[in-house]
Write a protein that holds these residues in place. Structure first.
Motif, PDB file in Angstrom:
ATOM      1  N   PHE A  26       7.297 -12.060 -14.488  1.00  0.00           N
ATOM      2  CA  PHE A  26       6.043 -11.363 -14.202  1.00  0.00           C
ATOM      3  C   PHE A  26       5.062 -12.341 -13.573  1.00  0.00           C
ATOM      4  CE2 PHE A  26       2.991  -8.050 -14.733  1.00  0.00           C
ATOM      5  CZ  PHE A  26       1.772  -8.700 -14.928  1.00  0.00           C
ATOM      6  N   ALA A  27       4.707 -12.096 -12.327  1.00  0.00           N
ATOM      7  CA  ALA A  27       3.778 -12.975 -11.627  1.00  0.00           C
ATOM      8  C   ALA A  27       2.341 -12.513 -11.846  1.00  0.00           C
ATOM      9  CB  ALA A  27       4.086 -12.992 -10.136  1.00  0.00           C
ATOM     10  N   LEU A  28       1.429 -13.444 -11.898  1.00  0.00           N
ATOM     11  CA  LEU A  28       0.004 -13.132 -11.973  1.00  0.00           C
ATOM     12  C   LEU A  28      -0.613 -13.047 -10.579  1.00  0.00           C
ATOM     13  CD1 LEU A  28      -0.964 -15.519 -14.897  1.00  0.00           C
ATOM     14  CD2 LEU A  28      -0.663 -13.037 -15.000  1.00  0.00           C
ATOM     15  N   VAL A  29       0.129 -13.500  -9.586  1.00  0.00           N
ATOM     16  CA  VAL A  29      -0.303 -13.431  -8.191  1.00  0.00           C
ATOM     17  C   VAL A  29       0.875 -12.879  -7.389  1.00  0.00           C
ATOM     18  CG1 VAL A  29      -1.094 -14.724  -6.178  1.00  0.00           C
ATOM     19  CG2 VAL A  29      -1.855 -15.413  -8.462  1.00  0.00           C
ATOM     20  N   ASP A  30       0.694 -11.686  -6.812  1.00  0.00           N
ATOM     21  CA  ASP A  30       1.787 -11.089  -6.036  1.00  0.00           C
ATOM     22  C   ASP A  30       1.940 -11.737  -4.669  1.00  0.00           C
ATOM     23  OD1 ASP A  30       2.694  -9.263  -7.934  1.00  0.00           O
ATOM     24  OD2 ASP A  30       1.295  -7.725  -7.277  1.00  0.00           O
ATOM     25  N   GLY A  31       0.823 -12.091  -4.042  1.00  0.00           N
ATOM     26  CA  GLY A  31       0.903 -12.766  -2.751  1.00  0.00           C
ATOM     27  C   GLY A  31       1.419 -11.910  -1.619  1.00  0.00           C
ATOM     28  N   LEU A  32       0.970 -10.645  -1.549  1.00  0.00           N
ATOM     29  CA  LEU A  32       1.363  -9.762  -0.453  1.00  0.00           C
ATOM     30  C   LEU A  32       0.494 -10.082   0.762  1.00  0.00           C
ATOM     31  CD1 LEU A  32       1.629  -6.473  -2.546  1.00  0.00           C
ATOM     32  CD2 LEU A  32       3.466  -8.079  -1.958  1.00  0.00           C
ATOM     33  N   GLY A  63      -2.683  -9.327  -0.950  1.00  0.00           N
ATOM     34  CA  GLY A  63      -2.999  -8.255  -1.883  1.00  0.00           C
ATOM     35  C   GLY A  63      -2.043  -8.238  -3.053  1.00  0.00           C
ATOM     36  N   GLY A  64      -2.146  -7.171  -3.836  1.00  0.00           N
ATOM     37  CA  GLY A  64      -1.368  -7.068  -5.063  1.00  0.00           C
ATOM     38  C   GLY A  64      -2.138  -7.707  -6.197  1.00  0.00           C
ATOM     39  N   ARG A  65      -1.427  -8.079  -7.244  1.00  0.00           N
ATOM     40  CA  ARG A  65      -2.081  -8.720  -8.387  1.00  0.00           C
ATOM     41  C   ARG A  65      -2.643 -10.072  -7.986  1.00  0.00           C
ATOM     42  NH1 ARG A  65       2.145  -6.581 -11.320  1.00  0.00           N
ATOM     43  NH2 ARG A  65       3.406  -8.309 -10.608  1.00  0.00           N
ATOM     44  N   PHE A  66      -3.866 -10.300  -8.424  1.00  0.00           N
ATOM     45  CA  PHE A  66      -4.468 -11.625  -8.298  1.00  0.00           C
ATOM     46  C   PHE A  66      -5.211 -11.852  -9.604  1.00  0.00           C
ATOM     47  CE2 PHE A  66      -7.483 -14.879  -7.065  1.00  0.00           C
ATOM     48  CZ  PHE A  66      -6.676 -15.731  -6.341  1.00  0.00           C
ATOM     49  N   GLY A  67      -4.488 -12.461 -10.553  1.00  0.00           N
ATOM     50  CA  GLY A  67      -5.035 -12.555 -11.902  1.00  0.00           C
ATOM     51  C   GLY A  67      -5.014 -11.167 -12.517  1.00  0.00           C
ATOM     52  N   VAL A  69      -6.915  -8.588 -11.306  1.00  0.00           N
ATOM     53  CA  VAL A  69      -7.447  -7.651 -10.323  1.00  0.00           C
ATOM     54  C   VAL A  69      -6.287  -7.221  -9.428  1.00  0.00           C
ATOM     55  CG1 VAL A  69      -9.037  -7.385  -8.374  1.00  0.00           C
ATOM     56  CG2 VAL A  69      -9.707  -8.781 -10.335  1.00  0.00           C
ATOM     57  N   GLU A  70      -6.242  -5.952  -9.108  1.00  0.00           N
ATOM     58  CA  GLU A  70      -5.213  -5.415  -8.230  1.00  0.00           C
ATOM     59  C   GLU A  70      -5.853  -5.129  -6.876  1.00  0.00           C
ATOM     60  OE1 GLU A  70      -1.234  -4.410  -7.817  1.00  0.00           O
ATOM     61  OE2 GLU A  70      -2.104  -4.888  -9.755  1.00  0.00           O
ATOM     62  N   LEU A  71      -5.533  -5.942  -5.871  1.00  0.00           N
ATOM     63  CA  LEU A  71      -6.114  -5.802  -4.540  1.00  0.00           C
ATOM     64  C   LEU A  71      -5.173  -5.019  -3.628  1.00  0.00           C
ATOM     65  CD1 LEU A  71      -7.265  -9.499  -4.112  1.00  0.00           C
ATOM     66  CD2 LEU A  71      -8.700  -7.527  -4.668  1.00  0.00           C
ATOM     67  N   PHE A  72      -5.742  -4.095  -2.843  1.00  0.00           N
ATOM     68  CA  PHE A  72      -4.924  -3.386  -1.868  1.00  0.00           C
ATOM     69  C   PHE A  72      -4.485  -4.374  -0.791  1.00  0.00           C
ATOM     70  CE2 PHE A  72      -7.801   0.371  -2.885  1.00  0.00           C
ATOM     71  CZ  PHE A  72      -6.892   0.966  -3.735  1.00  0.00           C
ATOM     72  N   PRO A  73      -3.201  -4.382  -0.450  1.00  0.00           N
ATOM     73  CA  PRO A  73      -2.774  -5.249   0.643  1.00  0.00           C
ATOM     74  C   PRO A  73      -3.168  -4.654   1.991  1.00  0.00           C
ATOM     75  CG  PRO A  73      -0.913  -4.005  -0.207  1.00  0.00           C
ATOM     76  CD  PRO A  73      -2.101  -3.672  -1.081  1.00  0.00           C
ATOM     77  N   LEU A  74      -3.172  -5.496   2.998  1.00  0.00           N
ATOM     78  CA  LEU A  74      -3.348  -5.065   4.382  1.00  0.00           C
ATOM     79  C   LEU A  74      -1.954  -4.980   4.983  1.00  0.00           C
ATOM     80  CD1 LEU A  74      -6.336  -7.289   5.520  1.00  0.00           C
ATOM     81  CD2 LEU A  74      -6.305  -4.795   5.441  1.00  0.00           C
ATOM     82  N   VAL A  75      -1.535  -3.767   5.283  1.00  0.00           N
ATOM     83  CA  VAL A  75      -0.207  -3.552   5.855  1.00  0.00           C
ATOM     84  C   VAL A  75      -0.351  -2.770   7.148  1.00  0.00           C
ATOM     85  CG1 VAL A  75       0.950  -3.624   3.618  1.00  0.00           C
ATOM     86  CG2 VAL A  75       0.204  -1.434   4.551  1.00  0.00           C
ATOM     87  N   GLU A  76       0.686  -2.797   7.931  1.00  0.00           N
ATOM     88  CA  GLU A  76       0.680  -2.088   9.204  1.00  0.00           C
ATOM     89  C   GLU A  76       0.471  -0.593   8.969  1.00  0.00           C
ATOM     90  OE1 GLU A  76       3.743  -1.569  12.935  1.00  0.00           O
ATOM     91  OE2 GLU A  76       3.940  -3.309  11.626  1.00  0.00           O
ATOM     92  N   PRO A  77      -0.481   0.016   9.683  1.00  0.00           N
ATOM     93  CA  PRO A  77      -0.688   1.457   9.527  1.00  0.00           C
ATOM     94  C   PRO A  77       0.616   2.219   9.781  1.00  0.00           C
ATOM     95  CG  PRO A  77      -2.487   0.503  10.770  1.00  0.00           C
ATOM     96  CD  PRO A  77      -1.437  -0.574  10.613  1.00  0.00           C
ATOM     97  N   GLY A  78       0.875   3.203   8.943  1.00  0.00           N
ATOM     98  CA  GLY A  78       2.112   3.968   9.054  1.00  0.00           C
ATOM     99  C   GLY A  78       3.235   3.400   8.202  1.00  0.00           C
ATOM    100  N   PRO A  80       2.981   2.396   4.621  1.00  0.00           N
ATOM    101  CA  PRO A  80       2.173   2.207   3.416  1.00  0.00           C
ATOM    102  C   PRO A  80       2.841   1.322   2.373  1.00  0.00           C
ATOM    103  CG  PRO A  80       3.079   4.425   3.488  1.00  0.00           C
ATOM    104  CD  PRO A  80       3.411   3.769   4.803  1.00  0.00           C
ATOM    105  N   ALA A  81       2.007   0.642   1.614  1.00  0.00           N
ATOM    106  CA  ALA A  81       2.489  -0.177   0.506  1.00  0.00           C
ATOM    107  C   ALA A  81       2.837   0.744  -0.665  1.00  0.00           C
ATOM    108  CB  ALA A  81       1.423  -1.182   0.092  1.00  0.00           C
ATOM    109  N   ARG A  82       3.608   0.250  -1.570  1.00  0.00           N
ATOM    110  CA  ARG A  82       4.107   1.047  -2.689  1.00  0.00           C
ATOM    111  C   ARG A  82       2.992   1.654  -3.535  1.00  0.00           C
ATOM    112  NH1 ARG A  82       8.435  -1.037  -7.168  1.00  0.00           N
ATOM    113  NH2 ARG A  82       8.662   0.958  -8.204  1.00  0.00           N
ATOM    114  N   TYR A  83       1.945   0.904  -3.816  1.00  0.00           N
ATOM    115  CA  TYR A  83       0.884   1.387  -4.706  1.00  0.00           C
ATOM    116  C   TYR A  83      -0.460   1.440  -4.007  1.00  0.00           C
ATOM    117  CZ  TYR A  83       4.343   0.677  -8.313  1.00  0.00           C
ATOM    118  OH  TYR A  83       5.484   0.733  -9.064  1.00  0.00           O
ATOM    119  N   GLY A  84      -0.485   1.755  -2.754  1.00  0.00           N
ATOM    120  CA  GLY A  84      -1.741   1.845  -2.028  1.00  0.00           C
ATOM    121  C   GLY A  84      -1.993   0.610  -1.184  1.00  0.00           C
ATOM    122  N   ASP A  85      -2.756   0.813  -0.133  1.00  0.00           N
ATOM    123  CA  ASP A  85      -3.121  -0.272   0.765  1.00  0.00           C
ATOM    124  C   ASP A  85      -4.458   0.090   1.403  1.00  0.00           C
ATOM    125  OD1 ASP A  85      -2.530   0.979   3.613  1.00  0.00           O
ATOM    126  OD2 ASP A  85      -0.839   1.508   2.329  1.00  0.00           O
TER     127      ASP A  85
END
Length: 134
Positions: A26-32, A63-67, A69-78, A80-85
């Motif tokens: 289990f990571a505390l930082v996803d690093g997306l 994005g992802g977990r950072f400690g 806090v769950e931050l939305f990642p920036l992904v290419e439009p169209g 989508p990330a698994r849990y929102g972006d």
């Protein structure tokens, strides 16, 4: 706070995250992380300019977990990330173009950037839901 100060404060979290990942899976930082090219695509699609410090953060930490806090990642439009972006939340919940959500609070509210004349403010603000939004 400048980026060097933030890096210094974040490094213990990154090290703890690596230990927790190795120990418990289990990571505390996803690093997306995002690339400058993807960030430019998102900005172009949204018709806004994101804050410079935020863009650097997303290329360095992502994005992802950072400690805790769950931050939305920036992904290419169209794509989508698994849990929102950032793009999907903007398109679905904030199409007025006056706010860019970067984290969900869990109550239907968001942390993010207000937008004025196509530019995001540098400060993170709290956004309350619109009446009647489900």
């Amino acid at each position: 706070m400048d980026l060097a100060e933030f890096d210094m404060l974040a490094e213990p979290l990154r090290q703890r995250s690596a230990r927790e990942q190795a120990r418990h899976g289990f990571a505390l930082v996803d690093g997306l992380v995002s690339t400058p090219e993807v960030i430019a695509l998102v900005e172009g699609r949204m018709g806004i300019v994101l804050p410079d410090k935020y863009k650097v953060f997303m290329t360095r930490y992502g994005g992802g977990r950072f400690g805790f806090v769950e931050l939305f990642p920036l992904v290419e439009p169209g794509k989508p990330a698994r849990y929102g972006d950032v793009w999907s939340e903007y398109e679905e919940w904030l199409p007025e173009g006056d706010f860019v959500a970067v984290a969900a609070v869990g109550t239907g509210d968001y942390w993010g950037f207000p937008v004025t004349e196509g530019r995001c403010h540098d400060q993170v603000w709290f956004h309350f839901p619109r009446p009647g939004r489900s």
